[in-house]
Design an enzyme around this catalytic site. Structure first.
Site, PDB file in Angstrom:
ATOM      1  N   MET A 139      10.039  25.139   1.736  1.00  0.00           N
ATOM      2  CA  MET A 139       9.264  24.262   0.858  1.00  0.00           C
ATOM      3  C   MET A 139      10.170  23.459  -0.076  1.00  0.00           C
ATOM      4  O   MET A 139       9.969  22.265  -0.279  1.00  0.00           O
ATOM      5  CB  MET A 139       8.261  25.091   0.040  1.00  0.00           C
ATOM      6  CG  MET A 139       7.344  24.212  -0.801  1.00  0.00           C
ATOM      7  SD  MET A 139       6.210  25.144  -1.828  1.00  0.00           S
ATOM      8  CE  MET A 139       5.108  25.843  -0.609  1.00  0.00           C
ATOM      9  N   LYS A 194       0.852  -1.207   0.000  1.00  0.00           N
ATOM     10  CA  LYS A 194       0.000   0.000   0.000  1.00  0.00           C
ATOM     11  C   LYS A 194       0.881   1.247   0.000  1.00  0.00           C
ATOM     12  O   LYS A 194       2.093   1.156   0.233  1.00  0.00           O
ATOM     13  CB  LYS A 194      -0.914  -0.018   1.219  1.00  0.00           C
ATOM     14  CG  LYS A 194      -0.173   0.060   2.556  1.00  0.00           C
ATOM     15  CD  LYS A 194      -1.112  -0.135   3.742  1.00  0.00           C
ATOM     16  CE  LYS A 194      -0.330  -0.158   5.038  1.00  0.00           C
ATOM     17  NZ  LYS A 194      -1.190  -0.481   6.194  1.00  0.00           N
ATOM     18  N   ARG A 246     -10.998   0.235  15.131  1.00  0.00           N
ATOM     19  CA  ARG A 246     -11.008   1.046  13.919  1.00  0.00           C
ATOM     20  C   ARG A 246     -11.871   0.304  12.907  1.00  0.00           C
ATOM     21  O   ARG A 246     -13.084   0.324  13.019  1.00  0.00           O
ATOM     22  CB  ARG A 246      -9.552   1.219  13.472  1.00  0.00           C
ATOM     23  CG  ARG A 246      -9.252   2.396  12.623  1.00  0.00           C
ATOM     24  CD  ARG A 246      -7.766   2.489  12.329  1.00  0.00           C
ATOM     25  NE  ARG A 246      -7.221   1.229  11.783  1.00  0.00           N
ATOM     26  CZ  ARG A 246      -5.985   1.071  11.318  1.00  0.00           C
ATOM     27  NH1 ARG A 246      -5.136   2.076  11.346  1.00  0.00           N
ATOM     28  NH2 ARG A 246      -5.588  -0.073  10.828  1.00  0.00           N
ATOM     29  N   TYR A 269      14.093  31.400   6.976  1.00  0.00           N
ATOM     30  CA  TYR A 269      12.883  32.048   7.490  1.00  0.00           C
ATOM     31  C   TYR A 269      12.966  32.283   8.993  1.00  0.00           C
ATOM     32  O   TYR A 269      13.357  31.388   9.744  1.00  0.00           O
ATOM     33  CB  TYR A 269      11.656  31.178   7.215  1.00  0.00           C
ATOM     34  CG  TYR A 269      11.194  31.229   5.779  1.00  0.00           C
ATOM     35  CD1 TYR A 269      10.732  32.426   5.213  1.00  0.00           C
ATOM     36  CD2 TYR A 269      11.219  30.079   4.990  1.00  0.00           C
ATOM     37  CE1 TYR A 269      10.317  32.463   3.890  1.00  0.00           C
ATOM     38  CE2 TYR A 269      10.799  30.119   3.670  1.00  0.00           C
ATOM     39  CZ  TYR A 269      10.346  31.310   3.127  1.00  0.00           C
ATOM     40  OH  TYR A 269       9.927  31.349   1.823  1.00  0.00           O
TER      41      TYR A 269
HETATM   42  C1  LIG Z   1      -0.368  -1.466   6.891  1.00  0.00           C
HETATM   43  C2  LIG Z   1      -0.920  -2.733   7.371  1.00  0.00           C
HETATM   44  C3  LIG Z   1      -0.081  -3.830   7.570  1.00  0.00           C
HETATM   45  C4  LIG Z   1       1.421  -3.735   7.460  1.00  0.00           C
HETATM   46  O1  LIG Z   1       1.915  -3.135   8.628  1.00  0.00           O
HETATM   47  P1  LIG Z   1       3.488  -2.995   8.925  1.00  0.00           P
HETATM   48  O2  LIG Z   1       3.539  -2.508  10.322  1.00  0.00           O
HETATM   49  O3  LIG Z   1       4.001  -1.998   7.946  1.00  0.00           O
HETATM   50  O4  LIG Z   1       4.083  -4.328   8.727  1.00  0.00           O
HETATM   51  C5  LIG Z   1      -0.669  -5.040   7.919  1.00  0.00           C
HETATM   52  N1  LIG Z   1      -2.007  -5.145   8.100  1.00  0.00           N
HETATM   53  C6  LIG Z   1      -2.835  -4.097   7.934  1.00  0.00           C
HETATM   54  C7  LIG Z   1      -4.304  -4.283   8.157  1.00  0.00           C
HETATM   55  C8  LIG Z   1      -2.325  -2.858   7.585  1.00  0.00           C
HETATM   56  O5  LIG Z   1      -3.153  -1.815   7.441  1.00  0.00           O
END
Ligand SMILES: *Cc1c(COP(=O)(O)O)cnc(C)c1O
Length: 373
Positions: free
Chosen positions: A313, A35, A133, A265
């Site tokens: 920036m 991801k 969550r 800055y």
């Molecule tokens: C992002 C995520 C992972 C991976 O987590 P890491 O700590 O980067 O290994 C695994 N399971 C879910 C549901 C996630 O959202």
């Protein structure tokens, strides 16, 4: 040949993958989490390489990320973990993505969608065992009822996610695993036995908590060579992974300033002595955390040097007094190694008051990716 770039080693990511595979063992599937564009390492190149290394599944956050992998030629299973809005269903089914379903309402809706398509669609169900969550908090009876009523869906996996996996003093992980196991057993007793059972991200794998592996593990961060510093009574690290990304930026100007000169800055830095300043082509628009202003570091000429003044920036300024052999056009290293010196995403995160995930995912789109090694 770039103002700022990252050098990414796909072989190091492959080596990290095999190190984690080794800990998981031959009976546990490993689904690389790619991801957020593989934590900015590039989802398609990373997934293509790991598919060649034997990966049969990938995990992403949303349907657009899954579609991008399909368009990039990835054939493996793709698990979409981050829930979906109604408009994403068409992409999920059309691109052969496997969604994680997080509530029984969503389960019934997806079942109607599948029936209308005349298809049987796969899914995983997520239990909220304490993360609070995503995931269902319904009772076992309600869950069983929803699963067995969804005749146009096929339950391939059952999962949960730990809230405190790196905290070895917290009872939460054990409690969450027990809650998961209770639901799994009740479903099994009713004849519902999804083959893929998964709970663990990087931390339980890196520390070989094999009782938490189920039949599949989902590491992300560790694939990219980082393990968050654990708290409490952690066992020794079992997977030896190394960072796969170095971030560099071009030194645009070098200037000599007199005692008392101010830099950047709000004049946040004032030269305590005659100083040599390097102006470097990366700023917060590229992902350098603004909180590193006047407190971060970078590497130049093989040495760790202070980041001085505000992060702008597009630019940062480094105090390179004592680095006479540094010239405009030379690279500065924001994350990585330079000679014997080293400063990684965890070091940057600590100085910025954030986590290494946020450093890696924050690397901006202006930063050109260069693959090698
Ligand atoms: C992002 C995520 C992972 C991976 O987590 P890491 O700590 O980067 O290994 C695994 N399971 C879910 C549901 C996630 O959202």
């Amino acid at each position: 040949m770039h103002r700022t770039w990252v050098e990414i080693s796909l072989s190091q990511i492959a080596a990290n993958y095999h190190a984690l595979r080794h800990v998981a063992g031959p009976c546990v599937h490993l689904v690389p989490v790619v991801k957020a564009d593989a934590y900015r390492h590039g989802a398609i190149p990373v997934a293509a390489r790991l598919e060649r290394e034997g990966a049969r599944w990938f995990a992403v956050s949303n349907s657009a990320e899954g579609l991008q992998l399909r368009d990039g030629g990835i054939q493996a299973g793709i698990l979409v973990m981050g829930d979906f809005a109604p408009f994403e269903r068409e992409t999920l089914a059309g691109a052969d993505l496997t969604p994680v379903i997080h509530s029984l309402t969503r389960l019934r809706e997806y079942d109607s969608f599948a029936r209308a398509r005349g298809a049987v669609l796969p899914y995983h169900l997520k239990l909220d065992t304490g993360m609070g969550r995503l995931g269902t908090r319904a009772s076992v009876g309600e869950i069983l009822d929803a699963i067995t009523s969804a005749s146009s869906l096929r339950l391939d996996g059952l999962m949960t996610h730990f809230a405190s996996a790196s905290d070895f003093d917290s009872p939460q992980t054990v409690e969450q695993a027990a809650a998961f196991e209770r639901v799994r057993q009740a479903l099994a007793a009713a004849g519902v036995r999804p083959p893929l059972l998964h709970l663990s991200s990087s931390a339980p794998v890196a520390f070989n908590q094999s009782h938490l592996f189920g039949t599949m593990v989902r590491p992300g961060l560790a694939l990219y060579g980082y393990v968050s510093p654990p708290s409490g009574n952690a066992p020794p690290l079992a997977a030896h992974v190394k960072p796969a990304l170095a971030w560099r930026a071009c030194i645009l100007e070098i200037k000599e300033v007199e005692t008392g000169a101010t830099i950047g800055y709000n004049a946040r830095w004032r030269a305590p002595r005659p100083s040599r300043i390097a102006v470097v082509a990366a700023g917060y628009a590229d992902g350098v955390p603004h909180s590193l202003s006047n407190r971060g570091h970078a590497l130049a000429a093989g040495r760790l040097v202070p980041l001085i003044g505000a992060v702008s920036m597009d630019l940062i300024t480094l105090d390179v007094t004592g680095c006479p052999n540094l010239w405009p056009g030379d690279p500065a290293t924001l994350i990585g190694e330079d000679g014997d010196a080293r400063y990684d995403a965890e070091d940057m995160a600590r100085e910025a008051g954030i986590i290494s995930y946020a450093v890696l995912c924050g690397i901006g789109h202006r930063v050109v990716r260069v693959y090698g090694g």
